[in-house]
Design a protein around this motif. Structure first.
Motif, PDB file in Angstrom:
ATOM      1  N   UNK A 110      53.010  15.104  44.011  1.00  0.00           N
ATOM      2  CA  UNK A 110      52.984  15.080  45.467  1.00  0.00           C
ATOM      3  C   UNK A 110      51.585  15.436  45.983  1.00  0.00           C
ATOM      4  N   UNK A 111      50.548  14.811  45.448  1.00  0.00           N
ATOM      5  CA  UNK A 111      49.185  15.095  45.889  1.00  0.00           C
ATOM      6  C   UNK A 111      48.995  14.567  47.316  1.00  0.00           C
ATOM      7  N   UNK A 112      48.241  15.314  48.115  1.00  0.00           N
ATOM      8  CA  UNK A 112      48.023  14.952  49.519  1.00  0.00           C
ATOM      9  C   UNK A 112      46.783  14.069  49.659  1.00  0.00           C
ATOM     10  N   UNK A 113      46.951  12.921  50.321  1.00  0.00           N
ATOM     11  CA  UNK A 113      45.836  12.002  50.549  1.00  0.00           C
ATOM     12  C   UNK A 113      44.926  12.494  51.671  1.00  0.00           C
ATOM     13  N   UNK A 114      45.413  13.389  52.539  1.00  0.00           N
ATOM     14  CA  UNK A 114      44.669  13.823  53.708  1.00  0.00           C
ATOM     15  C   UNK A 114      43.717  14.979  53.404  1.00  0.00           C
ATOM     16  N   UNK A 115      44.229  16.036  52.771  1.00  0.00           N
ATOM     17  CA  UNK A 115      43.394  17.223  52.569  1.00  0.00           C
ATOM     18  C   UNK A 115      42.982  17.417  51.106  1.00  0.00           C
ATOM     19  N   UNK A 116      43.535  16.628  50.205  1.00  0.00           N
ATOM     20  CA  UNK A 116      43.154  16.735  48.805  1.00  0.00           C
ATOM     21  C   UNK A 116      43.965  17.759  47.998  1.00  0.00           C
ATOM     22  N   UNK A 117      44.993  18.360  48.644  1.00  0.00           N
ATOM     23  CA  UNK A 117      45.844  19.314  47.904  1.00  0.00           C
ATOM     24  C   UNK A 117      46.452  18.622  46.708  1.00  0.00           C
TER      25      UNK A 117
END
Length: 122
Positions: A110-117
């Motif tokens: 579930x990596x975040x495309x917006x913040x890079x989490x």
């Protein structure tokens, strides 16, 4: 001759005079060619008839399969926090709260495309 497995067979007559409906006097040998597990017998009756199945600590039976329980390395509080914050359960990034789109097939990471989490829980 009556076998140990007869009590768990769906053809077992549960009669003091007959072994089963297919082999009233029992079978010759150590294996019944017609044995079929009776899934309608409640577990407590099965233990009384068949004998309790041995299982190691941290494992249990699911049907006839021995299933090892996963080792839990998190405390109860950590697991509850995971339910409250992980994108798998919330649909949002744990860091920036942006919604994460569903994919087909369902996501594993579930990596975040917006913040890079980066989801490092797997």
């Amino acid at each position: 001759m009556k076998l140990d497995c007869c009590n768990r067979c769906k053809f077992y007559s549960r009669s003091p005079h007959l072994v089963c409906t297919l082999h009233p006097a029992g079978v010759e040998g150590d294996i019944c060619p017609d044995f079929e597990l009776d899934l309608t017998i409640p577990d407590d009756e099965a233990v009384a008839w068949y004998g309790e199945q041995w299982q190691p600590e941290g494992a249990s039976y699911y049907g006839d399969d021995l299933v090892l329980e996963p080792v839990q390395q998190m405390t109860l509080e950590q697991r509850l926090d995971l339910l409250d914050s992980h994108p798998l359960f919330t649909g949002r990034c744990s860091n920036c709260e942006m919604p994460l789109r569903q994919t087909e097939p369902p996501r594993v990471h579930w990596d975040c495309e917006y913040c890079g989490w980066v989801d490092d829980s797997v």
